[in-house]
Design a protein around this motif. Sequence first.
Motif, PDB file in Angstrom:
ATOM      1  N   ILE A 201       7.534   3.348  -2.121  1.00 22.74           N
ATOM      2  CA  ILE A 201       6.329   3.373  -1.282  1.00 22.74           C
ATOM      3  C   ILE A 201       5.302   4.333  -1.872  1.00 22.74           C
ATOM      4  N   PHE A 202       4.040   3.897  -1.884  1.00 25.94           N
ATOM      5  CA  PHE A 202       2.935   4.777  -2.256  1.00 25.94           C
ATOM      6  C   PHE A 202       1.875   4.711  -1.162  1.00 25.94           C
ATOM      7  N   VAL A 203       1.548   5.869  -0.594  1.00 24.01           N
ATOM      8  CA  VAL A 203       0.441   5.950   0.367  1.00 24.01           C
ATOM      9  C   VAL A 203      -0.709   6.683  -0.318  1.00 24.01           C
ATOM     10  N   GLY A 204      -1.808   5.971  -0.531  1.00 24.81           N
ATOM     11  CA  GLY A 204      -2.924   6.512  -1.291  1.00 24.81           C
ATOM     12  C   GLY A 204      -3.870   7.352  -0.452  1.00 24.81           C
ATOM     13  N   GLY A 205      -4.771   8.040  -1.136  1.00 24.08           N
ATOM     14  CA  GLY A 205      -5.732   8.925  -0.487  1.00 24.08           C
ATOM     15  C   GLY A 205      -6.909   8.185   0.108  1.00 24.08           C
ATOM     16  N   GLY A 206      -7.793   8.961   0.708  1.00 19.54           N
ATOM     17  CA  GLY A 206      -8.951   8.413   1.407  1.00 19.54           C
ATOM     18  C   GLY A 206      -9.214   9.278   2.614  1.00 19.54           C
ATOM     19  N   ASN A 207      -9.399   8.642   3.768  1.00 19.22           N
ATOM     20  CA  ASN A 207      -9.638   9.408   4.985  1.00 19.22           C
ATOM     21  C   ASN A 207      -8.352   9.484   5.810  1.00 19.22           C
ATOM     22  N   THR A 208      -7.889  10.706   6.059  1.00 17.67           N
ATOM     23  CA  THR A 208      -6.606  10.918   6.744  1.00 17.67           C
ATOM     24  C   THR A 208      -6.626  10.391   8.174  1.00 17.67           C
ATOM     25  N   PHE A 209      -7.773  10.503   8.842  1.00 17.89           N
ATOM     26  CA  PHE A 209      -7.874  10.000  10.223  1.00 17.89           C
ATOM     27  C   PHE A 209      -7.743   8.472  10.247  1.00 17.89           C
ATOM     28  N   VAL A 210      -8.408   7.827   9.287  1.00 17.18           N
ATOM     29  CA  VAL A 210      -8.350   6.367   9.204  1.00 17.18           C
ATOM     30  C   VAL A 210      -6.913   5.926   8.906  1.00 17.18           C
ATOM     31  N   LEU A 211      -6.268   6.640   7.991  1.00 21.42           N
ATOM     32  CA  LEU A 211      -4.878   6.346   7.636  1.00 21.42           C
ATOM     33  C   LEU A 211      -3.953   6.487   8.842  1.00 21.42           C
ATOM     34  N   LEU A 212      -4.041   7.631   9.515  1.00 23.14           N
ATOM     35  CA  LEU A 212      -3.121   7.882  10.629  1.00 23.14           C
ATOM     36  C   LEU A 212      -3.386   6.911  11.782  1.00 23.14           C
ATOM     37  N   TYR A 213      -4.665   6.634  12.022  1.00 26.08           N
ATOM     38  CA  TYR A 213      -5.045   5.677  13.068  1.00 26.08           C
ATOM     39  C   TYR A 213      -4.356   4.328  12.834  1.00 26.08           C
ATOM     40  N   GLN A 214      -4.416   3.869  11.595  1.00 23.65           N
ATOM     41  CA  GLN A 214      -3.861   2.550  11.269  1.00 23.65           C
ATOM     42  C   GLN A 214      -2.330   2.561  11.312  1.00 23.65           C
ATOM     43  N   LEU A 215      -1.740   3.677  10.874  1.00 26.36           N
ATOM     44  CA  LEU A 215      -0.273   3.788  10.954  1.00 26.36           C
ATOM     45  C   LEU A 215       0.191   3.725  12.403  1.00 26.36           C
ATOM     46  N   TYR A 216      -0.529   4.448  13.293  1.00 31.83           N
ATOM     47  CA  TYR A 216      -0.171   4.389  14.720  1.00 31.83           C
ATOM     48  C   TYR A 216      -0.413   2.996  15.287  1.00 31.83           C
ATOM     49  N   LYS A 217      -1.547   2.406  14.912  1.00 32.53           N
ATOM     50  CA  LYS A 217      -1.904   1.090  15.449  1.00 32.53           C
ATOM     51  C   LYS A 217      -0.803   0.067  15.147  1.00 32.53           C
ATOM     52  N   ASN A 218      -0.227   0.192  13.944  1.00 32.05           N
ATOM     53  CA  ASN A 218       0.833  -0.742  13.543  1.00 32.05           C
ATOM     54  C   ASN A 218       2.232  -0.203  13.854  1.00 32.05           C
ATOM     55  N   ASN A 219       2.266   0.917  14.559  1.00 35.11           N
ATOM     56  CA  ASN A 219       3.542   1.518  14.989  1.00 35.11           C
ATOM     57  C   ASN A 219       4.479   1.815  13.808  1.00 35.11           C
ATOM     58  N   LEU A 220       3.917   2.384  12.745  1.00 33.44           N
ATOM     59  CA  LEU A 220       4.682   2.548  11.502  1.00 33.44           C
ATOM     60  C   LEU A 220       5.215   3.964  11.260  1.00 33.44           C
ATOM     61  N   ILE A 221       4.812   4.932  12.067  1.00 31.61           N
ATOM     62  CA  ILE A 221       5.234   6.315  11.792  1.00 31.61           C
ATOM     63  C   ILE A 221       6.766   6.458  11.806  1.00 31.61           C
ATOM     64  N   PRO A 222       7.463   5.974  12.866  1.00 28.52           N
ATOM     65  CA  PRO A 222       8.923   6.185  12.879  1.00 28.52           C
ATOM     66  C   PRO A 222       9.628   5.493  11.711  1.00 28.52           C
ATOM     67  N   VAL A 223       9.234   4.258  11.390  1.00 28.37           N
ATOM     68  CA  VAL A 223       9.932   3.526  10.328  1.00 28.37           C
ATOM     69  C   VAL A 223       9.637   4.143   8.962  1.00 28.37           C
ATOM     70  N   LEU A 224       8.434   4.644   8.783  1.00 27.81           N
ATOM     71  CA  LEU A 224       8.099   5.290   7.511  1.00 27.81           C
ATOM     72  C   LEU A 224       8.951   6.542   7.329  1.00 27.81           C
ATOM     73  N   LYS A 225       9.059   7.296   8.388  1.00 26.28           N
ATOM     74  CA  LYS A 225       9.848   8.532   8.352  1.00 26.28           C
ATOM     75  C   LYS A 225      11.328   8.218   8.050  1.00 26.28           C
ATOM     76  N   GLU A 226      11.849   7.243   8.754  1.00 27.35           N
ATOM     77  CA  GLU A 226      13.264   6.896   8.598  1.00 27.35           C
ATOM     78  C   GLU A 226      13.552   6.361   7.189  1.00 27.35           C
ATOM     79  N   THR A 227      12.662   5.492   6.716  1.00 28.08           N
ATOM     80  CA  THR A 227      12.872   4.870   5.410  1.00 28.08           C
ATOM     81  C   THR A 227      12.849   5.915   4.298  1.00 28.08           C
ATOM     82  N   VAL A 228      11.889   6.834   4.359  1.00 28.68           N
ATOM     83  CA  VAL A 228      11.787   7.864   3.316  1.00 28.68           C
ATOM     84  C   VAL A 228      12.950   8.843   3.441  1.00 28.68           C
ATOM     85  N   ASN A 229      13.324   9.173   4.680  1.00 29.43           N
ATOM     86  CA  ASN A 229      14.499  10.030   4.886  1.00 29.43           C
ATOM     87  C   ASN A 229      15.765   9.409   4.320  1.00 29.43           C
ATOM     88  N   ASN A 230      15.810   8.095   4.297  1.00 26.98           N
ATOM     89  CA  ASN A 230      16.998   7.401   3.782  1.00 26.98           C
ATOM     90  C   ASN A 230      16.988   7.216   2.271  1.00 26.98           C
TER      91      ASN A 230
END
Lengths: 235, 235
Positions: free
Chosen positions: B85-114
């Motif tokens: 996985i690569f998460v690129g730069g840009g605007n952090t608010f826009v990034l986090l907004y979209q991650l929340y919108k798609n409900n991706l924070i928990p799965v991203l955390k779990e996948t990288v932790n694994n």
Amino acid sequence: MKNMIIASTSTLHGSGYLEYLLDDLAMLFKDSSEILFIPYARPSGISHDDYTEKVSEAFLKINKQVKGIQTFENPLTAIKNAEAIFVGGGNTFVLLYQLYKNNLIPVLKETVNNGTPYLGTSAGSNICGLTIKTTNDMPVVYPPSFNATGLVPFNINPHYLDPDSNSRHMGETKETRIKEFHHFNTQPVIGLREGSWLHVKNNSIILKGNLTARIFEQNKAAYEVVSGTELNTLK
Amino acid sequence: MKNMIIASTSTLHGSGYLEYLLDDLAMLFKDSSEILFIPYARPSGISHDDYTEKVSEAFLKINKQVKGIQTFENPLTAIKNAEAIFVGGGNTFVLLYQLYKNNLIPVLKETVNNGTPYLGTSAGSNICGLTIKTTNDMPVVYPPSFNATGLVPFNINPHYLDPDSNSRHMGETKETRIKEFHHFNTQPVIGLREGSWLHVKNNSIILKGNLTARIFEQNKAAYEVVSGTELNTLK
């Protein structure tokens, strides 16, 4: 009935706190002997009392008393009853957070709309726009909304800085950041350079100070406006 | 099981996109032929597809295929099934907004932790900290929270810049801003200068690159750590 000075900064390099504005502040506050100060933005985390002390010293030069909102039992009635209001700079997120916490946004808007003279600098200017989405500050606290007072019908970017073509730093310029803003928001943004301010008098919004300001509108190339320009059609 | 590179920036002055990191990325992604790219931060408002194209070109140099998350029907399973996985730069608010919108924070955390290898640059590094409250970006959208993945137990300030004693500009320095952060938050912050990155491998977090990094802890004077320092006790 508005009567406001919305300034990019409180302090110019090599000059004292509010010094460059004192003549205009004497005019803005000519009928007020006491100014209600709202220190919520806490620059560098300074305490409300220490910040109020600093502001008091500056206003002594034009013979105005200053009272901090933190010394009132009810901040809401303090705003309602104020002869004049100053919202100082610091961190815009901290300022907006505290305004929401004390439920002060509607009363601040109403009071200033009714003619109570208002001075804002930096963060205190940012909250005069529609939202704080064009602040330069670090989001150290999470306010319940980014919506601000909308006392002017556009957004403000204080401390506006032109791109530095000599910089080797790869962080975004302010112009790039404001372009990102316009990918998600439609309202115009005024980039106010240090030393510039807006004088709002009833329905007039005039750019003051020696410098030009930079206007960003969605789907339009950014452009400069000179001091003295009437900006009340910008919305 | 973590295996991450958390970089201050994607690009050094005078060098191509990701160029300075390519040797380390070849190591990080040695067992992956395809990298899932998350372009949500949209620098300068670039489209997801255009951003993915730019990233693909860079990774061709180390023979990796890149696929943008926007091309998958279900972004959640795209993350779960990713080789890397690569998460690129840009605007952090826009990034986090979209991650929340798609409900991706928990799965991203779990996948990288694994153990799925992860590269973050700039905004993509910011979201590896506990919160995005130490981003430099403009809050152009309002995310439902400032909480990030917490894949490292502190906060990150990418593009960290030392105070410029020659500046006549009165806006706050990054050090002042981070001090304001510590008036309201307890976690340490690492100021990562451009050219620095953190290599996270299982429970180890090591500073890499040629420069020192600046550590800010609450109620402590800021201090420098040299490249090679183990930072896993910072929390």
